[in-house]
Design a protein around this motif. Sequence first.
Motif, short mmCIF file in Angstrom:
data_model
loop_
_atom_site.label_atom_id
_atom_site.label_comp_id
_atom_site.label_asym_id
_atom_site.label_seq_id
_atom_site.Cartn_x
_atom_site.Cartn_y
_atom_site.Cartn_z
N GLN A 172 0.67 -1.18 0.03
CA GLN A 172 0.41 -0.38 0.08
C GLN A 172 0.81 1.34 -0.62
O GLN A 172 2.11 0.91 0.59
N GLY A 173 0.51 2.31 -0.76
CA GLY A 173 0.93 3.47 -0.88
C GLY A 173 0.03 4.68 -0.84
O GLY A 173 -1.23 4.36 -1.34
N ILE A 174 0.33 5.97 -1.67
CA ILE A 174 0.21 6.75 -1.87
C ILE A 174 -0.10 6.84 -3.23
O ILE A 174 1.01 6.94 -3.80
N VAL A 175 -0.82 8.08 -3.86
CA VAL A 175 0.01 8.11 -5.59
C VAL A 175 0.76 9.72 -5.39
O VAL A 175 0.09 10.19 -4.61
N SER A 176 2.19 9.35 -5.79
CA SER A 176 2.67 10.43 -5.60
C SER A 176 3.10 11.78 -5.84
O SER A 176 3.90 12.89 -6.07
N ALA A 177 2.04 11.46 -7.58
CA ALA A 177 3.13 12.25 -8.49
C ALA A 177 1.83 11.62 -9.71
O ALA A 177 1.93 10.55 -10.37
N VAL A 178 1.60 12.65 -11.10
CA VAL A 178 1.38 12.60 -12.15
C VAL A 178 1.67 12.78 -13.19
O VAL A 178 2.31 14.07 -13.42
N GLY A 179 1.18 12.49 -14.28
CA GLY A 179 1.91 13.19 -15.79
C GLY A 179 2.77 13.02 -15.64
O GLY A 179 3.41 13.77 -16.44
N ARG A 180 4.36 12.24 -15.54
CA ARG A 180 5.18 11.55 -15.31
C ARG A 180 5.75 11.26 -16.76
O ARG A 180 5.23 9.59 -17.50
N THR A 181 6.75 11.50 -17.46
CA THR A 181 7.03 10.85 -18.96
C THR A 181 8.62 10.59 -18.03
O THR A 181 9.39 10.32 -18.05
N VAL A 182 8.79 8.25 -18.76
CA VAL A 182 9.65 7.60 -18.39
C VAL A 182 9.96 6.82 -19.75
O VAL A 182 9.18 6.79 -20.32
N SER A 183 11.47 7.09 -19.71
CA SER A 183 11.86 6.20 -20.99
C SER A 183 12.62 5.40 -20.65
O SER A 183 13.37 4.58 -19.30
N GLU A 184 12.39 4.15 -21.18
CA GLU A 184 12.84 3.03 -20.51
C GLU A 184 14.36 2.37 -21.30
O GLU A 184 14.26 3.03 -22.58
N ASN A 185 15.15 1.81 -20.83
CA ASN A 185 16.92 1.26 -21.54
C ASN A 185 16.00 0.10 -22.72
O ASN A 185 15.68 -0.90 -21.83
N THR A 191 11.71 -2.55 -23.45
CA THR A 191 11.60 -2.30 -24.40
C THR A 191 11.83 -1.33 -24.81
O THR A 191 11.65 -0.99 -26.37
N GLY A 192 12.59 -0.15 -24.28
CA GLY A 192 12.91 1.49 -24.62
C GLY A 192 11.82 1.93 -25.02
O GLY A 192 12.12 3.12 -25.52
N ALA A 193 11.02 1.83 -24.78
CA ALA A 193 9.62 2.47 -24.69
C ALA A 193 9.77 3.11 -23.75
O ALA A 193 10.46 4.17 -23.38
N THR A 194 9.62 5.60 -24.06
CA THR A 194 8.97 6.34 -23.80
C THR A 194 7.85 6.88 -23.56
O THR A 194 7.06 6.12 -23.86
N ILE A 195 7.23 6.90 -22.26
CA ILE A 195 5.66 6.38 -21.97
C ILE A 195 5.77 7.85 -21.18
O ILE A 195 5.89 7.89 -20.21
N ALA A 196 4.82 8.24 -21.42
CA ALA A 196 3.93 9.81 -20.99
C ALA A 196 2.67 9.58 -19.87
O ALA A 196 2.12 8.34 -19.89
N ASN A 197 2.22 9.87 -19.70
CA ASN A 197 1.06 11.01 -18.44
C ASN A 197 1.41 9.60 -17.16
O ASN A 197 0.49 8.68 -17.00
N MET A 198 2.93 9.00 -16.46
CA MET A 198 2.82 7.56 -15.87
C MET A 198 2.67 8.51 -14.74
O MET A 198 2.42 9.65 -14.19
N VAL A 199 1.59 7.68 -13.84
CA VAL A 199 1.42 7.46 -11.93
C VAL A 199 2.57 7.21 -11.26
O VAL A 199 3.29 5.86 -11.57
N GLN A 200 3.06 7.98 -10.12
CA GLN A 200 4.36 7.81 -9.96
C GLN A 200 3.73 7.14 -8.49
O GLN A 200 3.23 7.86 -7.89
#
Length: 358
Positions: A172-185, A191-200
């Motif tokens: 359990q925890g909380i939503v720490s932030a929204v709207g993060r953009t994260v890029s995988e290696n 997969t190397g994906a860049t994913i927008a609007n992720m939930v932290q």
Amino acid sequence: MYASHSRGRIYRLSLPLTAGACALVLVSGCSATESGTAAPKATTTASAPATAGDLQSAYQTVIKNVLPSVVQIEAPNSLGSGIVYDAKGHIVTNAHVVGDAKTFRVTAATGEKVLKASLVFSYPEQDLAVIKLDSVPSGLKPATFGDSQKVEVGQIVLAMGSPLGLSSSVTQGIVSAVGRTVSENSSGGGTGATIANMVQTSAAINPGNSGGALVDLNSKVIGIPTLGAVDPQMQDSAAPGIGFAIPSSMVRTVADQIIKSGKVTDSGRAALDITGRTVVDENYQPAGVALVSVAKGGAADKAGLKVGDIITRLDDVPITTITSLAEALASDKPGDKVPVTYLRGTTEKTVKVTLGEI
């Protein structure tokens, strides 16, 4: 660690079966131009329980409602989680969980016998995939997906999956932030994906949680845990309380297309229709993206960009690496017209480009 323009590391959350190390990926900086923009605020999706007893009861109700819809997925070289998507036996998970495999062993949280499943389609560009049970058992319970646009910082969430192979685990925890953009290696299994609007989220998520469920107190899935942060200053040890989930709205968009058409027909992801590589300046610092190829009739080609041009800015976002270009494009939509600044030889030019689609 995540100040503007800083870079940390994050790792995918499937669990390799043949090796103990997790693949490393990069997390973008949190400046407003790169990834720190939060989604529009909305009304709170769940009211806070009045007492500790009420909160415990709420947790137990959510677990009872959702955990039967969370499964463990075993591929030949990895172990991850998945969510039952519909009564026909479709299960949504991460693309890096399925990897190159076509068949899988699936175990439900209820501890039933191992079920066989087959790949429907994997979409590495968004790190999502859909598999389907070969035989649908009676009583299969699909999860209910919520509206991730209504997720708010501070909202209580539970993460469900199979961390380190421990099936039916809940944190359990909380939503720490929204709207993060994260890029995988792309190395080591990402997969190397860049994913927008992720939930932290601060909910503990670990290798094996990939593809599982991030759930609100209304028993609705608001995201799929996909990546967890590590701290390079601590010899790449896990950074507790920093995880990222693909928002449920994107999950539904992609899964619905895969189930209907067997593939993603409308990604909603903007593209320049080029392949490029990062170039460095005289100080060996990243300085832009050189065009290696330009698709004939694509967005860049129509705007007059050519092989050898070096992109240095997209709209008002500086472009120094291929990753920063992907992150900048993640906030745009196909059909948007954006100014692209580039170098052709020693001459700097700017041209308006109508973006294409991945």
